[in-house]
Design an enzyme around this catalytic site. Sequence first.
Site, short mmCIF file in Angstrom:
data_model
loop_
_atom_site.label_atom_id
_atom_site.label_comp_id
_atom_site.label_asym_id
_atom_site.label_seq_id
_atom_site.Cartn_x
_atom_site.Cartn_y
_atom_site.Cartn_z
N GLU A 199 0.78 -1.09 -0.03
CA GLU A 199 -0.05 -0.23 -0.06
C GLU A 199 0.92 1.21 0.08
OE1 GLU A 199 -2.95 0.05 3.00
OE2 GLU A 199 -3.96 -1.85 2.19
N GLU A 389 -5.28 -8.45 0.81
CA GLU A 389 -5.98 -8.23 1.84
C GLU A 389 -7.58 -7.72 1.88
OE1 GLU A 389 -4.27 -5.03 4.46
OE2 GLU A 389 -2.19 -5.80 3.95
#
Length: 483
Positions: A199, A389
């Site tokens: 991320e 995720e």
Amino acid sequence: MLTRFSRRGFAKAAGASALGSAASFEARAQPAASTPPGFPAGFLWGTATASYQVEGAVQEDGRGASIWDTFSHTPGKVRNDDTGDIAVDHYHRYKDDVQLMKALGVGAYRFSIAWPRVFPQGTGAANPKGLDFYDRLIDALLASGIAPWATLYHWDLPQALQDRGGWESRDTARAFADYAGHVAARIGDRVKHLFTHNEISAFIELGYGQGIHAPGLRLPPRRLNQARHHAVLGHGLAVQAIRAAARPDVKVGPAENINVCVPVIETDEHIRAAERATRELNAGYLTVMLEGRYTEAFLAWTGADAPTFTAEDLAAIASPLDFVGINIYAPHNYVRAAPDAPSGFALAPITAGFPHMQTPWLKVGPEALHWGPRHVAKLWDVKDIYITENGCAGTDTPAADGIVYDTDRVMFVRNYLTQLQRATAAGVPVRGYFLWSLLDNFEWADGYASRFGLHHVDYATQKRTPKLSAGLYREIIARNALA
Ligand code: FCB
């Protein structure tokens, strides 16, 4: 402004540019005549954690300090002034935790490697004990038939590098590549899937833009744009370093939390608009990583504050990948067609009453798990996508009978996976799914108050208890289907 997040908030506006197209995806993705009941054969089911969130043992075996040690020890930065000093003691309890995974039946475990364990100063001499814990963990996983998937950077930058500018410095990108090559050479005999960054958009926007994550900076646009460029450059240089150092069967990709754009209504025109928006709202991240250029709208938006970069940088950033990992929790934008706007799209507001899970940023939008990978496949013709995720937080208190009835998470997982199955049934090439998280853990600025685990952790005793959702996930994995 093109992207602006509060902890996973919503982008506000959009730029303008033509759409890159990959018509071949649509040609391939014809829905089957009847929808198959489950996920594709060989679908990979996994679970995930990250070093600073679970390991603890911050002073052990020569580990250096990370920016999250500094940040969490600065009063007022983390809820309740919680720190990851002990976390859930995964560093010492990993064997038990591997048994929890085995009981779930997962085929893979996504964990991250703490850079400051390997290079306590970020660069220079490697710590001789730095990878020993990961060697033990990898061997325990393999002995239980679980594939280790390792992330190289899940936000715990060595503090020594932050002291020299962190991601604002180009040298950090080079240092990251050197570290990535070192790790790949050492564990590539057993770890066949490596992620570069986790991320980028989160650690740049939240850590360097809004100051609510480590290192807690609020940079002006020019410096923020440069830090973002160095982070994507670090990704590309790390891909090259891994290719140079590891065996050819080691696969590499990012784990990026794309800004997911959901068409307001599923008509062709709104779907096309959502695709355009996906490309523009991820321009500084996945778009440049997969296209090797910044879009015109991105450069127009950054204007005089655009990052400094070279053609060689762009080529490195777009180094070929083996797969694309995307982390998806919530829809970021609902998008509609706007034929009169130069961009061709407009964003519909996320209404004040939009439902969310325990953490307010986590809006309930299961269709994000359909549209996210679908757009990635369509826009960039990606052949192998993993959901790296997905999950949700709850308060998760054991009931009087000792059981944690996390019915909210059960609802969440069922509905999100229904949408993921819709995608795979339509031919979107999603190969696997990692549920965040194996265990309750240190949820960054939220400390220990937001519990994301399939297993409850009593932080006083470190006792792990499977929640109701662990039972649900075990069933889904066993059936390779929801029902
Ligand atoms: C993601 C992070 C992960 C965890 C989940 C809830 O953005 O990658 O570490 O905090 O959110």
